[in-house]
Design a protein around this motif. Structure first.
Motif, PDB file in Angstrom:
ATOM      1  N   ILE A 101     -77.385  43.873 -26.478  1.00 37.57           N
ATOM      2  CA  ILE A 101     -78.138  45.089 -26.173  1.00 37.57           C
ATOM      3  C   ILE A 101     -78.784  44.925 -24.806  1.00 37.57           C
ATOM      4  CG2 ILE A 101     -79.990  46.634 -26.898  1.00 37.57           C
ATOM      5  CD1 ILE A 101     -79.555  45.623 -29.740  1.00 37.57           C
ATOM      6  N   SER A 102     -78.453  45.805 -23.888  1.00 34.71           N
ATOM      7  CA  SER A 102     -79.052  45.780 -22.556  1.00 34.71           C
ATOM      8  C   SER A 102     -80.236  46.735 -22.505  1.00 34.71           C
ATOM      9  CB  SER A 102     -78.025  46.189 -21.494  1.00 34.71           C
ATOM     10  OG  SER A 102     -78.635  46.343 -20.236  1.00 34.71           O
ATOM     11  N   VAL A 103     -81.301  46.343 -21.848  1.00 37.65           N
ATOM     12  CA  VAL A 103     -82.476  47.203 -21.699  1.00 37.65           C
ATOM     13  C   VAL A 103     -82.631  47.666 -20.250  1.00 37.65           C
ATOM     14  CG1 VAL A 103     -83.717  46.173 -23.624  1.00 37.65           C
ATOM     15  CG2 VAL A 103     -83.955  45.186 -21.346  1.00 37.65           C
ATOM     16  N   LYS A 104     -81.581  47.511 -19.459  1.00 31.52           N
ATOM     17  CA  LYS A 104     -81.647  47.910 -18.055  1.00 31.52           C
ATOM     18  C   LYS A 104     -81.766  49.417 -17.902  1.00 31.52           C
ATOM     19  CE  LYS A 104     -78.922  43.912 -16.554  1.00 31.52           C
ATOM     20  NZ  LYS A 104     -77.653  43.463 -15.922  1.00 31.52           N
ATOM     21  N   GLU A 105     -80.932  50.160 -18.648  1.00 34.20           N
ATOM     22  CA  GLU A 105     -80.947  51.607 -18.589  1.00 34.20           C
ATOM     23  C   GLU A 105     -80.785  52.152 -20.004  1.00 34.20           C
ATOM     24  OE1 GLU A 105     -78.488  53.545 -15.609  1.00 34.20           O
ATOM     25  OE2 GLU A 105     -78.161  51.612 -14.660  1.00 34.20           O
ATOM     26  N   PHE A 106     -81.321  53.344 -20.218  1.00 38.12           N
ATOM     27  CA  PHE A 106     -81.184  53.956 -21.540  1.00 38.12           C
ATOM     28  C   PHE A 106     -79.714  54.162 -21.869  1.00 38.12           C
ATOM     29  CE2 PHE A 106     -80.817  57.886 -24.093  1.00 38.12           C
ATOM     30  CZ  PHE A 106     -81.427  57.416 -25.255  1.00 38.12           C
ATOM     31  N   TYR A 107     -79.336  53.753 -23.086  1.00 36.06           N
ATOM     32  CA  TYR A 107     -77.996  53.961 -23.626  1.00 36.06           C
ATOM     33  C   TYR A 107     -76.911  53.239 -22.837  1.00 36.06           C
ATOM     34  CZ  TYR A 107     -74.795  56.326 -26.774  1.00 36.06           C
ATOM     35  OH  TYR A 107     -73.879  56.595 -27.763  1.00 36.06           O
ATOM     36  N   GLN A 108     -77.267  52.175 -22.127  1.00 41.48           N
ATOM     37  CA  GLN A 108     -76.285  51.358 -21.430  1.00 41.48           C
ATOM     38  C   GLN A 108     -76.199  50.007 -22.124  1.00 41.48           C
ATOM     39  OE1 GLN A 108     -74.362  52.500 -18.770  1.00 41.48           O
ATOM     40  NE2 GLN A 108     -75.303  54.421 -19.368  1.00 41.48           N
ATOM     41  N   ASN A 109     -74.981  49.663 -22.607  1.00 39.30           N
ATOM     42  CA  ASN A 109     -74.775  48.429 -23.342  1.00 39.30           C
ATOM     43  C   ASN A 109     -74.012  47.420 -22.497  1.00 39.30           C
ATOM     44  OD1 ASN A 109     -75.645  49.387 -26.179  1.00 39.30           O
ATOM     45  ND2 ASN A 109     -74.171  50.942 -25.527  1.00 39.30           N
ATOM     46  N   ASN A 110     -74.282  46.148 -22.722  1.00 44.58           N
ATOM     47  CA  ASN A 110     -73.518  45.118 -22.032  1.00 44.58           C
ATOM     48  C   ASN A 110     -72.095  45.039 -22.548  1.00 44.58           C
ATOM     49  OD1 ASN A 110     -75.358  44.156 -20.168  1.00 44.58           O
ATOM     50  ND2 ASN A 110     -76.323  42.759 -21.603  1.00 44.58           N
ATOM     51  N   ILE A 111     -71.906  45.267 -23.831  1.00 46.77           N
ATOM     52  CA  ILE A 111     -70.586  45.237 -24.443  1.00 46.77           C
ATOM     53  C   ILE A 111     -70.044  46.661 -24.487  1.00 46.77           C
ATOM     54  CG2 ILE A 111     -71.130  45.610 -26.899  1.00 46.77           C
ATOM     55  CD1 ILE A 111     -68.977  42.725 -25.595  1.00 46.77           C
ATOM     56  N   ILE A 112     -68.755  46.834 -24.279  1.00 47.55           N
ATOM     57  CA  ILE A 112     -68.152  48.173 -24.275  1.00 47.55           C
ATOM     58  C   ILE A 112     -68.090  48.707 -25.695  1.00 47.55           C
ATOM     59  CG2 ILE A 112     -66.106  49.528 -23.707  1.00 47.55           C
ATOM     60  CD1 ILE A 112     -65.460  47.368 -21.602  1.00 47.55           C
ATOM     61  N   ILE A 113     -68.676  49.880 -25.909  1.00 48.65           N
ATOM     62  CA  ILE A 113     -68.688  50.471 -27.252  1.00 48.65           C
ATOM     63  C   ILE A 113     -67.510  51.422 -27.374  1.00 48.65           C
ATOM     64  CG2 ILE A 113     -70.055  51.734 -28.952  1.00 48.65           C
ATOM     65  CD1 ILE A 113     -71.198  49.014 -28.166  1.00 48.65           C
ATOM     66  N   SER A 114     -66.331  50.862 -27.523  1.00 56.88           N
ATOM     67  CA  SER A 114     -65.112  51.650 -27.713  1.00 56.88           C
ATOM     68  C   SER A 114     -64.102  50.779 -28.434  1.00 56.88           C
ATOM     69  CB  SER A 114     -64.546  52.111 -26.368  1.00 56.88           C
ATOM     70  OG  SER A 114     -63.344  52.814 -26.556  1.00 56.88           O
ATOM     71  N   LEU A 115     -63.513  51.312 -29.502  1.00 56.55           N
ATOM     72  CA  LEU A 115     -62.572  50.536 -30.294  1.00 56.55           C
ATOM     73  C   LEU A 115     -61.191  50.443 -29.655  1.00 56.55           C
ATOM     74  CD1 LEU A 115     -63.480  51.722 -33.905  1.00 56.55           C
ATOM     75  CD2 LEU A 115     -63.974  49.517 -32.860  1.00 56.55           C
ATOM     76  N   GLU A 116     -60.875  51.359 -28.721  1.00 58.85           N
ATOM     77  CA  GLU A 116     -59.545  51.333 -28.101  1.00 58.85           C
ATOM     78  C   GLU A 116     -59.252  50.007 -27.429  1.00 58.85           C
ATOM     79  OE1 GLU A 116     -60.005  55.694 -28.701  1.00 58.85           O
ATOM     80  OE2 GLU A 116     -61.344  54.069 -28.122  1.00 58.85           O
ATOM     81  N   GLY A 117     -60.253  49.395 -26.828  1.00 55.13           N
ATOM     82  CA  GLY A 117     -60.040  48.166 -26.083  1.00 55.13           C
ATOM     83  C   GLY A 117     -60.221  46.903 -26.888  1.00 55.13           C
ATOM     84  N   LEU A 118     -60.222  47.002 -28.196  1.00 58.65           N
ATOM     85  CA  LEU A 118     -60.479  45.837 -29.049  1.00 58.65           C
ATOM     86  C   LEU A 118     -59.269  45.455 -29.896  1.00 58.65           C
ATOM     87  CD1 LEU A 118     -64.023  46.411 -30.623  1.00 58.65           C
ATOM     88  CD2 LEU A 118     -63.421  44.764 -28.862  1.00 58.65           C
TER      89      LEU A 118
END
Length: 233
Positions: free
Chosen positions: A164-181
């Motif tokens: 969980i990144s706290v740099k910006e609102f709703y910005q995650n360090n890990i990509i939240i998309s199942l296509e790339g997994l």
């Protein structure tokens, strides 16, 4: 114990590609074509028609007649989580991945993901992608983590403690998309099946974070291998 990599099915692991589909006739052929034309051929494709009423169901059946790797599930509408579960119950691959029926993959996507991750037996392979906007605009979907294999102490300190990144609102360090997994099917079967069908927003995040917290090894790939279609619907 974290850090131990399995070498099962090292050379050509079967990948189950699950495609949840609901009333996306306009985009569906491009999505399916991008999967059946992969350079990596050891895949099974499970098209889950979630009660479509716009002709998507017929497109699924037509593709199943053309390619023996395709199986079609027709079910009553229950939402994307319900569709993913239905596909997972029929999957037989060592790895499983999900492609929404309005998104598409680069032609070499699974070849790269196997070469740089699955062939090493990791639990999770994650690649980067591109968000596609109406009018031709694009935005890169990149991981904050460097390319490489993460296991043991490195997995704990560099990935899991920084999901969980706290740099910006709703910005995650890990990509939240199942296509790339790519996810080991048996390892993370329970994580998918326990997500409530009524969750219609953020279901990818729930699933991905649960898998991340359980895994012993992750391969991060910086190649942009999937396209996330941000159309108005």
């Amino acid at each position: 114990m974290r850090g131990r990599l399995s070498m099962e099915s090292k050379m050509m692991p079967l990948i189950s590609v699950i495609v949840p589909i609901y009333n996306i006739k306009e985009y569906l052929s491009k999505s399916i074509d991008s999967i059946i034309n992969q350079t990596y051929k050891n895949i099974e494709i499970i098209l889950v028609d979630d009660g479509s009423t716009d002709g998507s169901s017929e497109i699924c059946d037509e593709y199943a007649e053309m390619d023996g790797r395709i199986r079609v599930i027709h079910k009553e509408n229950g939402g994307v989580t319900s569709a993913r579960k239905a596909g997972l119950l029929k999957a037989t691959g060592i790895y499983v991945t999900y492609v929404d029926g309005d998104d598409w993959m680069e032609r070499n996507a699974y070849s790269v993901m196997v070469e740089k991750g699955a062939n090493l037996g990791v639990d999770i392979v994650q690649a980067c992608g591109i968000a596609e906007y109406p009018g031709g605009g694009q935005c890169s979907l990149d991981s904050a983590f460097k390319q490489g294999i993460y296991a043991g102490k490195r997995l704990e300190t560099e990935i899991l403690s920084n999901l969980i990144s706290v740099k910006e609102f709703y910005q995650n360090n890990i990509i939240i998309s199942l296509e790339g997994l790519l996810l080991k099917r048996q390892t993370f079967f329970k994580e998918q099946m326990e997500i409530g069908d009524n969750i219609r927003f953020g279901e990818d995040m729930v699933y991905i974070w649960r898998c991340m917290m359980k895994c012993n090894s992750i391969a991060v790939i910086q190649d942009r291998l999937f396209h996330y279609n941000k159309h108005p619907g």
